[in-house]
Design a protein around this motif. Structure first.
Motif, PDB file in Angstrom:
ATOM      1  N   ASP A 131       0.837  -1.205   0.000  1.00  5.49           N
ATOM      2  CA  ASP A 131       0.000   0.000   0.000  1.00  5.49           C
ATOM      3  C   ASP A 131       0.871   1.255   0.000  1.00  5.49           C
ATOM      4  N   PHE A 132       1.899   1.257   0.839  1.00  2.00           N
ATOM      5  CA  PHE A 132       2.780   2.424   0.876  1.00  2.00           C
ATOM      6  C   PHE A 132       3.519   2.595  -0.445  1.00  2.00           C
ATOM      7  N   ASN A 133       4.069   1.506  -0.976  1.00  2.00           N
ATOM      8  CA  ASN A 133       4.825   1.611  -2.226  1.00  2.00           C
ATOM      9  C   ASN A 133       3.955   2.110  -3.375  1.00  2.00           C
ATOM     10  N   ALA A 156      -3.487   2.894   8.055  1.00  2.73           N
ATOM     11  CA  ALA A 156      -4.413   2.090   8.868  1.00  2.73           C
ATOM     12  C   ALA A 156      -3.732   0.816   9.367  1.00  2.73           C
ATOM     13  N   ILE A 157      -2.887   0.225   8.512  1.00  2.00           N
ATOM     14  CA  ILE A 157      -2.164  -0.990   8.889  1.00  2.00           C
ATOM     15  C   ILE A 157      -1.096  -0.684   9.942  1.00  2.00           C
ATOM     16  N   ASP A 158      -0.411   0.440   9.754  1.00  2.00           N
ATOM     17  CA  ASP A 158       0.661   0.829  10.688  1.00  2.00           C
ATOM     18  C   ASP A 158       0.534   2.318  11.011  1.00  2.00           C
ATOM     19  N   ALA A 164       4.174   7.386   5.616  1.00  2.00           N
ATOM     20  CA  ALA A 164       2.803   7.364   5.092  1.00  2.00           C
ATOM     21  C   ALA A 164       2.065   8.640   5.509  1.00  2.00           C
ATOM     22  N   LYS A 165       2.304   9.087   6.742  1.00  2.00           N
ATOM     23  CA  LYS A 165       1.683  10.335   7.205  1.00  2.00           C
ATOM     24  C   LYS A 165       2.153  11.515   6.350  1.00  2.00           C
ATOM     25  N   LYS A 166       3.444  11.536   6.074  1.00  2.00           N
ATOM     26  CA  LYS A 166       3.993  12.641   5.284  1.00  2.00           C
ATOM     27  C   LYS A 166       3.353  12.696   3.901  1.00  2.00           C
ATOM     28  N   TYR A 167       3.401  11.600   3.166  1.00  2.00           N
ATOM     29  CA  TYR A 167       2.943  11.629   1.772  1.00  2.00           C
ATOM     30  C   TYR A 167       1.425  11.700   1.662  1.00  2.00           C
TER      31      TYR A 167
END
Length: 201
Positions: A131-133, A156-158, A164-167
């Motif tokens: 998801d992040f990638n 949501a997963i981590d 993830a918060k930044k982007y």
């Protein structure tokens, strides 16, 4: 060059040659099992037909019943093996697409990377870091609206995933959703006060 030097994207390591070998072996095994099953069924039918043609009906019926039982047992065994092989095949295929995505990202071909990561997500939604990638690849080619969903899933997963918060926060900024962006970017900036992207955002 170490995969860990590929900035930003999270790595699920597996030797690429092993992926290709496993991919080929699974394809060969699936094909050979299908052929073996077909040949086994043909042999069973041929034996039954010869017995019927010989006029020995009772022997033919007994043999046919035994062959049906054996064929059914073999079929169940093949189906279970094929299910296991399909799981392995899917894992290898997803890993191969992930590596292709990482290679594309390394060369800043982010649309290609996003396409490969989307394939991974379709094959294995729970694939590590996918998801992040995918979100980062979409963000990197300015597809901010599309990037929000996978980045939200990654968070949501981590919930501690600061990248993830930044982007996700920057995606919200780019799409004019400033109220959603503020909290995420403040959380990121608290541990990365010198990050220019967030300061500019």
């Amino acid at each position: 060059e170490s995969l860990r030097q590929w900035v930003g994207f999270e790595i699920n390591r597996r030797p690429y040659s092993q992926l290709l070998l496993g991919f080929g072996l699974c394809a060969c095994i699936l094909s050979s099992r299908a052929l073996l099953c077909q040949e086994s069924l043909k042999a069973s039918l041929n034996v039954a037909e010869r017995l019927f043609e010989s006029g020995q009906d009772e022997r033919a019926n007994t043999a046919l019943r035994a062959l049906v039982v054996q064929t059914d047992e073999a079929r169940r065994g093949v189906e279970q093996n094929d299910r296991n092989l399909l799981i392995d095949y899917t894992d290898i295929l997803a890993s191969a697409h992930n590596y292709l995505g990482l290679i594309a990202a390394r060369h800043e071909q982010f649309n290609d990377a996003a396409r490969e990561f989307a394939q991974v997500r379709a094959l294995q939604p729970n694939f590590q870091s996918i998801d992040f990638n995918l979100g980062l690849a979409l963000f990197s080619c300015a597809r901010y609206t599309e990037a929000s969903a996978p980045l939200s899933e990654a968070l949501a997963i981590d919930p501690s995933n600061l990248k993830a918060k930044k982007y996700l926060g920057l995606s919200y900024v780019q799409t004019g959703q400033y109220s959603k962006a503020v909290n995420l970017l403040e959380q990121f900036r608290s541990s990365h006060p010198d990050d220019l992207d967030v300061s500019l955002g």
